[in-house]
Scaffold this active site. Structure first.
Site, PDB file in Angstrom:
ATOM      1  N   ILE E  34      34.914  32.397  45.676  1.00 29.53           N
ATOM      2  CA  ILE E  34      34.405  31.185  45.038  1.00 29.53           C
ATOM      3  C   ILE E  34      35.315  30.014  45.381  1.00 29.53           C
ATOM      4  O   ILE E  34      34.919  28.860  45.296  1.00 29.53           O
ATOM      5  CB  ILE E  34      34.248  31.414  43.516  1.00 29.53           C
ATOM      6  CG1 ILE E  34      33.259  30.418  42.943  1.00 29.53           C
ATOM      7  CG2 ILE E  34      35.596  31.368  42.814  1.00 29.53           C
ATOM      8  CD1 ILE E  34      32.698  30.858  41.588  1.00 29.53           C
ATOM      9  N   GLY E  72      35.452  39.069  41.889  1.00 30.77           N
ATOM     10  CA  GLY E  72      35.259  39.151  40.450  1.00 30.77           C
ATOM     11  C   GLY E  72      36.544  38.819  39.718  1.00 30.77           C
ATOM     12  O   GLY E  72      37.534  38.414  40.324  1.00 30.77           O
ATOM     13  N   ASN E 111      43.159  50.550  37.554  1.00 28.60           N
ATOM     14  CA  ASN E 111      43.820  51.520  36.674  1.00 28.60           C
ATOM     15  C   ASN E 111      43.499  51.230  35.208  1.00 28.60           C
ATOM     16  O   ASN E 111      43.704  52.085  34.359  1.00 28.60           O
ATOM     17  CB  ASN E 111      45.322  51.518  36.924  1.00 28.60           C
ATOM     18  CG  ASN E 111      46.001  50.271  36.421  1.00 28.60           C
ATOM     19  OD1 ASN E 111      46.378  50.204  35.258  1.00 28.60           O
ATOM     20  ND2 ASN E 111      46.174  49.252  37.263  1.00 28.60           N
ATOM     21  N   TYR E 135      37.911  43.708  30.683  1.00 23.55           N
ATOM     22  CA  TYR E 135      38.023  43.850  32.128  1.00 23.55           C
ATOM     23  C   TYR E 135      37.894  45.317  32.541  1.00 23.55           C
ATOM     24  O   TYR E 135      37.127  45.664  33.452  1.00 23.55           O
ATOM     25  CB  TYR E 135      39.361  43.259  32.580  1.00 23.55           C
ATOM     26  CG  TYR E 135      39.791  43.639  33.957  1.00 23.55           C
ATOM     27  CD1 TYR E 135      39.078  43.198  35.076  1.00 23.55           C
ATOM     28  CD2 TYR E 135      40.907  44.443  34.169  1.00 23.55           C
ATOM     29  CE1 TYR E 135      39.474  43.552  36.359  1.00 23.55           C
ATOM     30  CE2 TYR E 135      41.311  44.785  35.440  1.00 23.55           C
ATOM     31  CZ  TYR E 135      40.588  44.352  36.531  1.00 23.55           C
ATOM     32  OH  TYR E 135      40.972  44.702  37.792  1.00 23.55           O
TER      33      TYR E 135
END
Lengths: 266, 266, 266, 266, 266, 266
Positions: E34, E72, E111, E135
């Site tokens: 972006i 993302g 993770n 997240y």
């Protein structure tokens, strides 16, 4: 006994079946759905709600001390619908709970989070998910939110992976995963009365003869399903002639969910 | 319901016990054995067969849509006999099936494929074999053929590791592994009516109190044994005085199969 | 150090590769095969043997204190050949050992006993067999005999499931299962010098980067393979263009053994 | 049937409950405790014994062919008391057995050897211990002695991890771990009549609905508890209002044993 | 070698580190983010893209035969941002792939899908997720989509749960989960060159001394990390004085992700 | 770095070997033993202590911020000696720690807690104990105390099951379990510098070729043994002629500990 139980998705099939039993569990019941419900009993209230609207969802929680979340999409549908009802909707629900004293939640997850296992495999809730649909993936997300909200905020939740909750089985697959309404009600009662559930995942399935799932990890709940699909076995066998062992519908636990096309391509 | 069931080894003990029940399962039953059977019912046919003879075996399969393979040697015997009946014989049977539209097979394997486990060990079909006899090794071979023929050719087979299928138990070992004939019949019925069995291995044992084996991996079949050896428990205890905990016959699941000499040395 | 080592199948590829190293392990080496071997070193003797002939096999064992059994069929072949070499042959070998003071045996089993596992699955010797060929089933039989002879008679045996024992890998599959000759020799050395092996199964594979198998259950042997197929990786990648992920040859560990037809139909 | 059963700790609660049933198991019963027992039946004898005194313990074993060891401390207590009764006492008991023909022992261990598992965890006897008290650690020691004495000397022992053996449950925790006396008796009967127990550990708990423990590893015993705490469920729920999910008493299987202070600090 | 690799999130930290290495893997590289990237090499192209915009994402895939999806949100952020970038964004990416010949995808998971395990627990990809943040839940969703798209549509994907991919560790936690860029590159190379990956999940972590994760299930890839955080150990120890064993930051694998507040409350 | 390390059992073999290395770990070292130590370095202090005497033990802890507990009996001995040194002694040590700010403890447990496993079995710290001696049972007790004190009081402890810590191996058993002093020191360093150890059990064994134990559950410590018994392999093999596979000394991991008589009978 609960003071005030919120049941979302109350106009759906499972919701309708459970309504007549909920008075055993709670003094008052708030029914919510995007579809109007008009045939209310005295202990019931209705509140229309679009789960994708945070303010709508917040407004449901006043005084609630138990939540039975059946709301959202319950079939394979285009992603936008699933996103609104089952992703944003679940997030809104857990956020509303977090801001309203964290009443315990029973979350209607689905057997379709593991629909790509074969029928020969015995699956328990600790095994990796294998969703069979966008719908199934949305339930994976919901269980993930439930896991986070317990570990981080202490919000308790029982995620129930519902099998086939209809009056009777229609083929060998639904015979194996049939869930009677009385058994479902008993499971909800266990979920609300157990001293502690943390975040627990369990398959919601009756005491059928054929069994694909292993719920022993949730034996602490004391839930003992008492209904069985066995009484329809002769009927099911009589209608089974179309099942062939090499048909993917017969191979996978998810049945036609596993073999259907992408919803955009239907 | 099957049109035509083939049962090999029909003159043996298990075969004789099952014969009166098979009409519930199949319209016609082909009985096969190396020993003549003469007392046939109208729905029964007899065909003599040496399993070691490929042409003999092929000749049994005309129009057959289900096979119950009890034939071959069922005790420890010199290797030549086992080789003919249980090695060559099993190969011939699966080859004949492969050439005749692959009717589903129920293969009588044996608890003696795991007879060198101790009675304290809980054994399930995914654990390594520990055969207790040349006979047991031949059943390991048979299960290997069944695995290959499903994975490679799609031939479905239910391998049933039969316990002690006699009228009643005679000591603690047979009390733990006793198999009632009604339960065995129900298992066969499940094996033929399940939409898909792939290659599945299961211990064929009734719902006895003492239990060495874990069949949960085959729960998808829906088989629920209903008979139990418990009613003979008092008799068995009364006759048990000779059992001592340090006797290998008492230690190993295979009992005297585990402790007997090589058949050439008997 | 052994006094007299018997190596069967000595004229085959693996046998030829090992011969130059065996003097480190044994004072004298008896080479046996159905094919004549003429280029003998002073410490070597040759004895022709058809493994299917019991007297032939017995005659090999005089004074032998270690056996490396590579003999028999090592590819998919019609059942009669496999029956003679790998079923009757293995039985004859263990019987001969039992009658000749039970020298420890290293038995060349094969990765093809588990060839129907996919390459994504990590396989260890305690998992159920999934043979990919009649050849693979014959090795299942051989391991079953080895298990029985240890449990019942005390005959020790190390069953080694050999990968791809050729000079270099030719594709991704053989790169993952490549076995260098020095590593194989070291494994044999461990098998003969370990104080006790009972009946142990191990995958014989070098320290390649890609690894499908888990040998940790046999870590007590202390075998540390030191060779690797990694140095041929660039070559293998350059020649890999024909591999597609949906090709069964690429999916199954057994490669073309898993996808080949029945030997009678080739 | 036993000739002469020794029951230590006979004056304690569990001992008293079992006494009226023991005549079904043994011709004569030697009751032992540090507290006098006077209301003896004809088949009963009493012998006072301090378990920490080796000579006392030895004196109990004359002619005994079965031992039910309930003696010692059964609550959290200062270390000196536990040391004498449960450490030295257990050692003395096994030594006495070793010198008196090794009658089979049923050893009353405790659920408090695993009291620091949470109620959401399903625990079986093969999992690591997590004692919740000095008392629990002393039972870990006792099971260690039992393991050693079987492996080294052949002394057989059934270690039973007793739940809550009182007339009825008083809260959700004791509802989950309640043990009826008839069930306990049946377990002892199984322990003495099984042909072989080696050293086996089992949780002694009735067939309650809520279940934290998995006894499948001891299924070979054939013990099927028939009592259940379910009939008191309504009472327990009615009195449960003080249970909150974040209370350590509610989190851990050991309940207040897990949360109590060190006995020196009480 | 790939013809045209698409790397999303190319302007982020991991993307920047990988860019100089990608020419070894692909002839041309399409960078997307972006945020504008201007310092392009001759083999690189840039395309701005909002992952939440389906048409944007579709436009990236022309001629692409490999995708490295780093795009993302990569930190805890308000739900709306995560919804757009990591939920809708991932769905858009897999849909675009499905409509463009399904180039293999390497998906940057995290993770943090298992951040609520403690550091004493050894975690492998088959264990239940325990996300530590919104997240982390979004990455659970992404792995669910990847599982579905392989099982249903055959879209191959390697999900890599990235550890701490920065130049060097800053505390014991990041020392245990540090990932060097060369190792990450090698993992990507393995992901694109393996004949078949299906849907595989692997922890992306270098060969550090401290190790919380078990990647043995993905050993078939042949990835051998060669970098290690050990050379910074002395520095890390010297700065560790603030770590106390009872600090939740020290207890949980997710570190401060596990202990931070809800993003709305920060 | 520690300010003041207490090492009990400092006059024993392991203690003597470690002393020259401890200055790397702590500014001051308090050596304790029942035997006088006189050759003190400037950073060392000696305090005589009978571990069975609570006041003695308490007196050692002033200002101590790390404990290496090697003290007590380290061989099979009559029960009274073991009771005093290893049961009462361990209790006294943990009590002293609890009253002195709970410095982290490294507790010298022993491989003899699992000495009745066979050498073919791969053992990890989560498996049930099988002690081979009264000494082994006392270490089971010690690990139980360590578990309790962490779960209940927060006392951290690393229990190290020491193998054979002597200059070199003397037979195959000690070759498999040899522990070099540098490796032991490194393990202690890890134990004291890890941010959190809770109660962790690990086998203390060097990177030998033969390996019976699996320490992967403690990989979070980052301990990588670098020594190996392999350099003595030729010597060990040359002296191995007396080892026969049916000798219990060869079968059990505990070697002669497993086969020795009760200490009262020696």
């Amino acid at each position: 006994m609960l003071k005030k139980l919120l049941m979302t998705g109350a106009a759906g099939g499972v919701g309708k079946s459970l309504r007549p039993l909920l008075h055993r569990l709670a003094e008052r019941v708030v029914l919510s759905d995007i579809t109007e419900i008009s045939d209310l009993s005295p202990h019931e209230t209705f509140r229309r709600c679009d789960l994708g609207d945070r303010a709508h969802v917040d407004a449901l929680f006043d005084g609630v001390d138990g939540v039975l979340h059946l709301g959202g999409i319950s079939l394979e549908k285009p992603f936008d619908l699933i996103l609104n009802g089952n992703i944003v909707g679940v997030y809104n629900l857990f956020e509303a709970a977090r801001h309203h004293d964290m009443p315990r939640i029973i979350f209607a997850s689905s057997n379709h989070v593991t629909g790509f296992y074969t029928r020969h495999e015995r699956v328990d809730p600790s095994m990796p998910v294998r969703p069979d649909s966008l719908y199934g993936v949305s339930k994976v997300f919901g269980e993930g939110i439930a896991s986070l909200y317990f570990d981080k905020f202490g919000q308790e939740c029982l995620s129930i992976r519902i099998g086939w909750c209809f009056p009777k089985p229609i083929n060998p697959r639904t015979q194996a995963i049939w869930l009677g309404v009385e058994d479902l009600f008993d499971l909800c009662e266990r979920g609300f009365t157990a001293p502690r559930v943390g975040h627990t995942i369990i398959y919601a399935v009756s005491d059928n003869e054929e069994m694909w799932w292993d719920n022993s990890s949730a034996a602490f709940l004391g839930w003992k399903p008492r209904q069985s699909s066995a009484r329809w076995r002769a009927d099911v066998l009589a209608n089974m002639k179309l099942e062939t062992p090499t048909d993917p519908d017969v191979i996978y636990q998810g049945g036609h969910f596993a073999t259907s096309k992408h919803p955009d391509d239907e």
